[in-house]
Structures are given as C-alpha cells and as structure tokens.
Design a protein around this motif. Sequence first.
Motif, PDB file in Angstrom:
ATOM      1  N   GLU A  16       1.275  -0.741   0.143  1.00 28.10           N
ATOM      2  CA  GLU A  16      -0.108  -0.109   0.307  1.00 28.10           C
ATOM      3  C   GLU A  16       0.428   0.713   0.135  1.00 28.10           C
TER       4      GLU A  16
ATOM      5  N   THR B 138       0.945   4.878   1.307  1.00 25.79           N
ATOM      6  CA  THR B 138       0.711   5.716   2.397  1.00 25.79           C
ATOM      7  C   THR B 138       0.925   7.595   1.994  1.00 25.79           C
ATOM      8  N   ASN B 139       2.188   7.387   1.518  1.00 27.83           N
ATOM      9  CA  ASN B 139       2.032   8.718   0.852  1.00 27.83           C
ATOM     10  C   ASN B 139       3.242   8.619  -0.917  1.00 27.83           C
TER      11      ASN B 139
ATOM     12  N   ARG C 206      -3.494  -3.234   9.493  1.00 30.27           N
ATOM     13  CA  ARG C 206      -4.567  -2.984   8.761  1.00 30.27           C
ATOM     14  C   ARG C 206      -5.952  -4.285   8.799  1.00 30.27           C
TER      15      ARG C 206
END
Length: 287
Positions: free
Chosen positions: A76, A78-79, A122
């Motif tokens: 994933e 995240t930024n 998660r």
Amino acid sequence: MEFKFDIKDLAEGGIAKIDHTLTPLGCEEDENLQKKVAMIIDEMGKASARAQDLKMPITTAEKLSKSDHIIYLLSEQTNDETFVIVGILKMGWKKLYLFDKKGSRSEAMVYCLLDFYIHETRQRQGYGNKLVEHMLKDNELEAKQLAIDKPSKKMLQFMQKHYSLKKLVDQGNNFVIFEEFFDTPGLTQLKDKFDSTSGYRNKPTYGRHAANKHNDSMSDILHGAGSATRLNDKYVANADIINNKFKDNKPNLVTVLPSEKDVNDTINGKKGAPPKLDLKFYHSHLW
C-alpha cells in the motif's frame, strides 16, 4: 510493515506474485530486487509466525527458493514516497488423499493455502479479502476449491464470513476441506488448469524436486477402505467445529504371542498345531 529500503518497484502494482526466483514475473534478472524480496518475505514470515504462536516461521525466502510455491505480497502507498507491505499469502499445489462426508476416498492435486498474514494495523479493513480474491482470480478458482493447512480459528471465521464456508470434512491430517469442495467436477483437472494459466508452469528440477519419488502401497494400507466408517463419525455439519481441535485417534496395537504348548506342538509336528504364516502375505496383521 515498513522497510528501510525503497520498495516502489515492487509495490506499485499493489499485489506482487513471487515464485522460486524471489522476484515478480519478468524481473528474474534483477538481483537487487531479489535481495529486497528475500528480506521482505523473511520479515513477513516471522510476523506471521508470531501471530500464530509458532516456534518457527513456516515462510522464508530460502524455503520458497527451493519449492514450487507462490507468494502474493500485498502493498500500500501511504504517501508520495512511502510504500508499506500489508500482507502475505503463500499457496502451493499438493497431492492429497481426500475423504468426503460419506467416507469415500479420492486422490487429487489441490491448491492449498499454506500461510496467510495481514499486518495487525490493517486487519478487519478488507485487505485480507482483497488478497485472497486476487489469488482466486489469478488461478481461476473458487474459495471452496482450496485446502487450508492448519487453519486458525480466525482463518476459519474469515472463510465463513467472506465465502459462507463453514461445513468441514475432517481429513485426519493437517488440511481442512470444506463440504462444498466435493461439488467441484473433475477434481484431478484442477492441476492441469493451474499449469495452463499460471506464470509459473514448471516445477523446479533441483533439490527435493529432482529426486525420484518411490511409489508404493503404503497409503493404501494406512488409508484403506475400512477407514470410511471411522471418517463418518468425524464429519461435522455445523460451524461449531471452529471451536474444536482436530485429533486423529490411533488404534491400540495388541500383540498376541503363542502359548508354550502351541510352540511345542509346532516343533514336534503334532496334529492341530497352528499353521505357519508367511508375514510377507500377512503384513496387514502388523498394523
């Protein structure tokens, strides 16, 4: 799980499929990426072992490199610059002796779920379902067609919640099969289907995979037709099995020795002495 090195090349696709090369398909020559993947697999394997209270990880880069298993890595972003590894799913084909709820035995190549872990931060957010759904679509399979190796209570609850699978047929070993599995036509064709659609079609020809496999009738002795009655008692048709542990009851072994009189009669050749038995043809009495 965050790593100190850049995993952008691995994580951009969301889910990466890793085989024995320790790289995604098409990146086999990238040694730098291979080292990163090995570290990720080892760390995620350790995290999975801790979550399941296992003494040793069952998923490592070394084990994967010597097997025909497949690992799906879920990541994933995240930024703009940071990617994290969210989950891991290890799958592999195994030849299993299967017993249905009637005790009938069959043999088939079954796609097995061998390890499954979503990072604690998660969980219960849909990541696990996303990872499993990707794997099923990738192999053109349904959840009911899977066998699960040593499933935890949480794993069984996951299968019940997302796929309405709760009726288990105990196989007398570490693998769990759902009742709906036996609704699948042509069980032995599952392996052929996998070979024709997967990016990893051929098994490695080294290590334990290169060794000749000796075929004998030992499985027939251990899993003879007489076991059908015992397996009928093990069939459970409700979800309460989630709270139970699977146990394989082994029969007591009894050895009967001849009396001193029978021994003497045999030596002296007297009428009525018990016949001599050739253990070569009476080996079943030893079990």
